[in-house]
Scaffold this motif. Structure first.
Motif, PDB file in Angstrom:
ATOM      1  N   ASN A 145       0.820  -1.214   0.000  1.00 37.01           N
ATOM      2  CA  ASN A 145       0.000   0.000   0.000  1.00 37.01           C
ATOM      3  C   ASN A 145       0.855   1.267   0.000  1.00 37.01           C
ATOM      4  O   ASN A 145       0.560   2.246  -0.688  1.00 37.01           O
ATOM      5  CB  ASN A 145      -0.934  -0.004   1.212  1.00 37.01           C
ATOM      6  CG  ASN A 145      -1.971   1.113   1.137  1.00 37.01           C
ATOM      7  OD1 ASN A 145      -2.525   1.375   0.075  1.00 37.01           O
ATOM      8  ND2 ASN A 145      -2.228   1.749   2.259  1.00 37.01           N
ATOM      9  N   GLU A 146       1.941   1.243   0.761  1.00 38.88           N
ATOM     10  CA  GLU A 146       2.825   2.405   0.810  1.00 38.88           C
ATOM     11  C   GLU A 146       3.456   2.670  -0.553  1.00 38.88           C
ATOM     12  O   GLU A 146       3.542   3.818  -1.000  1.00 38.88           O
ATOM     13  CB  GLU A 146       3.901   2.192   1.869  1.00 38.88           C
ATOM     14  CG  GLU A 146       3.360   2.223   3.299  1.00 38.88           C
ATOM     15  CD  GLU A 146       4.421   1.888   4.322  1.00 38.88           C
ATOM     16  OE1 GLU A 146       5.561   1.570   3.901  1.00 38.88           O
ATOM     17  OE2 GLU A 146       4.118   1.915   5.533  1.00 38.88           O
ATOM     18  N   SER A 149       2.616   6.056  -3.168  1.00 40.34           N
ATOM     19  CA  SER A 149       3.714   6.873  -3.678  1.00 40.34           C
ATOM     20  C   SER A 149       3.657   6.972  -5.194  1.00 40.34           C
ATOM     21  O   SER A 149       3.858   8.039  -5.780  1.00 40.34           O
ATOM     22  CB  SER A 149       5.049   6.282  -3.213  1.00 40.34           C
ATOM     23  OG  SER A 149       6.122   7.022  -3.742  1.00 40.34           O
ATOM     24  N   MET A 150       3.345   5.869  -5.856  1.00 40.97           N
ATOM     25  CA  MET A 150       3.269   5.865  -7.321  1.00 40.97           C
ATOM     26  C   MET A 150       2.089   6.731  -7.812  1.00 40.97           C
ATOM     27  O   MET A 150       2.213   7.469  -8.796  1.00 40.97           O
ATOM     28  CB  MET A 150       3.116   4.427  -7.829  1.00 40.97           C
ATOM     29  CG  MET A 150       4.355   3.555  -7.601  1.00 40.97           C
ATOM     30  SD  MET A 150       4.066   1.822  -8.030  1.00 40.97           S
ATOM     31  CE  MET A 150       3.707   1.971  -9.762  1.00 40.97           C
ATOM     32  N   ILE A 151       0.943   6.657  -7.130  1.00 39.49           N
ATOM     33  CA  ILE A 151      -0.237   7.442  -7.539  1.00 39.49           C
ATOM     34  C   ILE A 151       0.030   8.936  -7.419  1.00 39.49           C
ATOM     35  O   ILE A 151      -0.317   9.739  -8.300  1.00 39.49           O
ATOM     36  CB  ILE A 151      -1.461   7.041  -6.694  1.00 39.49           C
ATOM     37  CG1 ILE A 151      -1.891   5.618  -7.046  1.00 39.49           C
ATOM     38  CG2 ILE A 151      -2.630   8.012  -6.921  1.00 39.49           C
ATOM     39  CD1 ILE A 151      -2.990   5.069  -6.156  1.00 39.49           C
ATOM     40  N   GLU A 164       1.094  14.321 -10.078  1.00 42.02           N
ATOM     41  CA  GLU A 164       1.930  15.501 -10.268  1.00 42.02           C
ATOM     42  C   GLU A 164       2.452  15.584 -11.696  1.00 42.02           C
ATOM     43  O   GLU A 164       2.479  16.650 -12.318  1.00 42.02           O
ATOM     44  CB  GLU A 164       3.092  15.472  -9.271  1.00 42.02           C
ATOM     45  CG  GLU A 164       2.644  15.604  -7.813  1.00 42.02           C
ATOM     46  CD  GLU A 164       3.797  15.442  -6.848  1.00 42.02           C
ATOM     47  OE1 GLU A 164       4.920  15.157  -7.329  1.00 42.02           O
ATOM     48  OE2 GLU A 164       3.587  15.587  -5.630  1.00 42.02           O
ATOM     49  N   THR A 165       2.873  14.447 -12.240  1.00 45.56           N
ATOM     50  CA  THR A 165       3.403  14.422 -13.612  1.00 45.56           C
ATOM     51  C   THR A 165       2.324  14.807 -14.622  1.00 45.56           C
ATOM     52  O   THR A 165       2.559  15.572 -15.565  1.00 45.56           O
ATOM     53  CB  THR A 165       3.951  13.023 -13.933  1.00 45.56           C
ATOM     54  OG1 THR A 165       4.942  12.685 -12.963  1.00 45.56           O
ATOM     55  CG2 THR A 165       4.569  13.001 -15.324  1.00 45.56           C
TER      56      THR A 165
END
Length: 689
Positions: free
Chosen positions: A429-430, A434-436, A441-442
């Protein structure tokens, strides 16, 4: 009180009683109050409907009696005996006929007038000289019969019939709730005046029959109307129906009692009735204080031959008998409700006991089970759903005890596996979160970069293509002014206006270039007087007057200044005014510009036209780009979209109301302190308007 509430909340017995008795002790009293209120309101509404009907019947009879007097004169004028006597100028026969009609129909006076308005024959021994002047007399001389209400002064009454003025003089009596007055005696007379033209065999008017019926003290007149309106059985026992004719606000003939065997002549109407009926010309349908008691009353104005309100016609009946009957009915209703509440309470309590006793036994078993004891309900005498539930509850407890042992074994195994899987899921989950976040932002950066790149490329190209022609135009204008010299004076104002608009084009281009550069502001805002901007806007659109005949009206009431770029505001106003002018089709076209303060926030500007309006299906998308209501080839459909974006940029708002065939109203709200909105938010609001 708090202790009682806690006891009820913690005890099933009391909860059941509260739930059972709640509709009885709360809802039924509310229903009773509503029934009483509705009943009283409905009863009075019915009384007001009745008295309104009574007034309509009284009014019909009032006019019918007037018409009867006119018909009486018509029968006399068209009788063979009268016409024969008139042709032979037999004064004795004419006088005999007039006197007979006067006595049989209670005329106060009866004259035969010549065409000059002079009285040729009369029922009075002392023959008056001339008839009382009136618009009705002129109509009768032209051949049309007429009957109207007329007000005669004391002198006019005495001129028509000696002694008539003495019959009219009426001392005014002090009346509660009446308007204060210094007048002591009412000396005027209210007369039903009937005028009927007498014609010869050739249809020519040769004389006028002039008859008057004095209403002052004419008890037969009001008693006749009362007997027709309030016949036997029309009112509750003990109530009396009354009819009154007022001269101004004074009762001149009435059957309202003031004392035993005494009519309320000379008393006056209450101030609130006088104001509504005589001053405002409206009907009164309500309770009213009449002389010394409350009546359900209806009043309406009496209008004389000149169209003026000179008195009132009243119909009404005593309120007390109807009110007493209403209260008797309400007392019976209250007693009936109380009896039903008592009976319902007894039945509800008895029924509740058969429910909460088995439930209390079940509750005791639950408490014992929770404390670790093994207890069962056992045999229950009740065979309804609660009794079956108690039996099934015992079986459920046995099954539950068995399943608890199995569940404990499974729980121990499951806890070990859950602990292992929880540790694994936390790590996954962590990483996923972080990926989402990185992806969001990108994506935002890519969208913003693509938008700014496209806008910058488009703006630079447009600015380049426009700046070159504007520079050439400025140069040629300077050369033109220099070449013409003093000859340029007659068109100096127009040349200055062209130069000003060219600089405005350059400012707009500079604004577009600044907007395309993310490190600079898109516009310079300053405190601006919107009234001055509006007045200057009229200079820019006055050339449209040569193409279309319309009026421009200003109503500038704004006193505050707002922070905005004045040229951008002017651009919005010019666009709205031009759109309004294009919508005008009628010859009396009008454009109105209004400004006013918007509470303490800023100002409001309205652009109003009386043109063709906007179809309802287009109102939702009118501010979208390329959405034009003009014929093909006229307009780009960008004007309102750009105007919307400019106003939104300063945190303001623009809205439209329109009706087909009647015109449109565009309203602009501007804050005193501009709340600058970034491009992304402005675009989002624009395309989701």
């Amino acid at each position: 009180m708090l202790k009682l509430i806690r006891t009820i909340q913690s005890t099933l017995r009391y909860k059941m009683l509260v739930l059972v008795l709640f509709p009885i002790v709360l809802i039924m009293p509310i229903a009773l109050v509503l029934a009483i209120y509705w009943g009283s309101q409905f009863s009075y509404e019915q009384l007001f409907i009745k008295v309104n009907t009574d007034l309509s019947v009284a009014e019909d009879n009032f006019h019918r009696l007037q018409q009867d007097y006119l018909n009486t004169l018509a029968r006399l004028a068209e009788s063979y005996t009268f016409n024969t006597a008139l042709e032979s100028k037999s004064g004795g026969v004419i006088h005999q006929q007039l006197e007979k009609i006067r006595q049989q129909n209670d005329f106060s006076y009866l004259h035969l007038l010549g065409l000059g308005g002079r009285i040729t024959f009369s029922t009075d021994a002392d023959l008056p000289q001339r008839a009382h002047p009136s618009p009705s007399l002129l109509i009768a001389l032209q051949g049309a019969p007429k009957v109207e209400i007329e007000i005669f002064s004391a002198e006019a009454l005495e001129a028509q019939s000696p002694g008539l003025a003495n019959r009219v003089a009426l001392p005014l009596l002090e009346t509660p709730r009446a308007t204060p007055t210094d007048q002591q005696v009412e000396e005027r007379g209210m007369m039903i005046r009937a005028l009927y033209p007498v014609k010869n065999s050739r249809g020519e008017v040769v004389a006028i029959l002039d008859g008057g019926v004095l209403l002052n003290g004419n008890f037969k007149f009001v008693d006749t109307i009362r007997d027709l309106v309030y016949g036997p059985g029309s009112l509750p026992e003990g109530s009396i129906g009354t009819v009154t004719v007022f001269l101004d606000d004074v009762r001149i003939t009435t059957n309202v009692p003031r004392a035993v065997n005494e009519r309320a002549l000379g008393t006056r109407v209450s101030d609130e009735v006088r104001t509504q009926v005589l001053e405002h010309g409206e009907k009164w349908i309500d309770r009213a204080f009449v002389v010394n008691d409350w009546y359900i009353s209806a009043y309406q104005p009496i209008v004389d031959v000149n169209g003026e309100r000179v008195g009132m016609l009243y119909a009404g009946f005593l309120e007390a008998p109807s009110r007493n009957a209403l209260w008797q009915a309400l007392v019976v209703l209250i007693l009936l409700f109380l009896a039903l509440m008592l009976l319902s309470s007894l039945l509800s309590i008895r029924g509740a006991k058969s429910i909460f006793k088995p439930l209390e036994m079940m509750m005791s078993v639950v408490r014992a089970t929770r404390e670790g004891y093994t207890r069962r309900i056992g045999q229950v005498s009740s065979t309804d759903e609660i009794g079956v539930l108690a039996k099934e509850f015992d079986l459920l407890l046995d099954l539950l005890q068995q399943r608890n042992r199995q569940m404990q074994e499974w729980t121990d195994q499951l806890e070990e596996k859950v602990e292992e899987r929880t540790t694994e899921l936390k790590l996954k989950n962590e990483r996923l979160l972080s990926m989402i976040q990185t992806l969001k932002e990108t994506r935002a950066q890519l969208i913003n970069a693509e938008k700014l790149a496209a806008l910058g490329e488009l703006t630079a190209g447009v600015a380049h293509e426009i700046n070159n022609p504007t520079a050439v135009m400025l140069g040629n204008l300077d050369l033109l002014v220099a070449e013409l010299g003093k000859d340029a004076e007659p068109v100096k104002e127009e040349i200055d206006l062209v130069i000003e608009q060219i600089f405005r084009i350059k400012d707009i281009i500079n604004s577009l270039l600044q907007y395309a550069r993310t490190d600079q502001m898109s516009g310079v805002a300053a405190y601006t007087d919107v009234n001055s901007v509006i007045e200057h806007t009229l200079v820019l659109v006055r050339h449209l007057r040569s193409k279309s005949d319309f009026e421009i009206n200003l109503d500038l009431q704004a006193t505050r200044q707002v922070k905005i770029n004045s040229q951008e505001l002017q651009q919005v106003l010019v666009n709205l005014v031009v759109n309004g002018v294009h919508a005008l089709h009628q010859r009396d076209g009008e454009i109105r510009l209004r400004s006013s303060d918007w509470e303490s926030k800023g100002v409001v500007i309205e652009v109003i036209d009386n043109g063709s309006g906007i179809a309802p299906e287009r109102l939702g998308s009118i501010f979208n780009p390329f959405n034009s209501g003009k014929p093909t080839g006229e307009g780009t459909g960008l004007g309102l979209s750009v105007s919307y974006s400019l106003i939104k940029k300063y945190g303001g708002d623009i809205r439209v109301k329109s009706e087909l065939g009647k015109g449109s109203v565009f309203t602009i709200w501007l804050y005193r302190e501009a709340d600058m909105v970034d491009d992304e938010k402005s675009l989002f609001e624009h395309y989701n308007y």
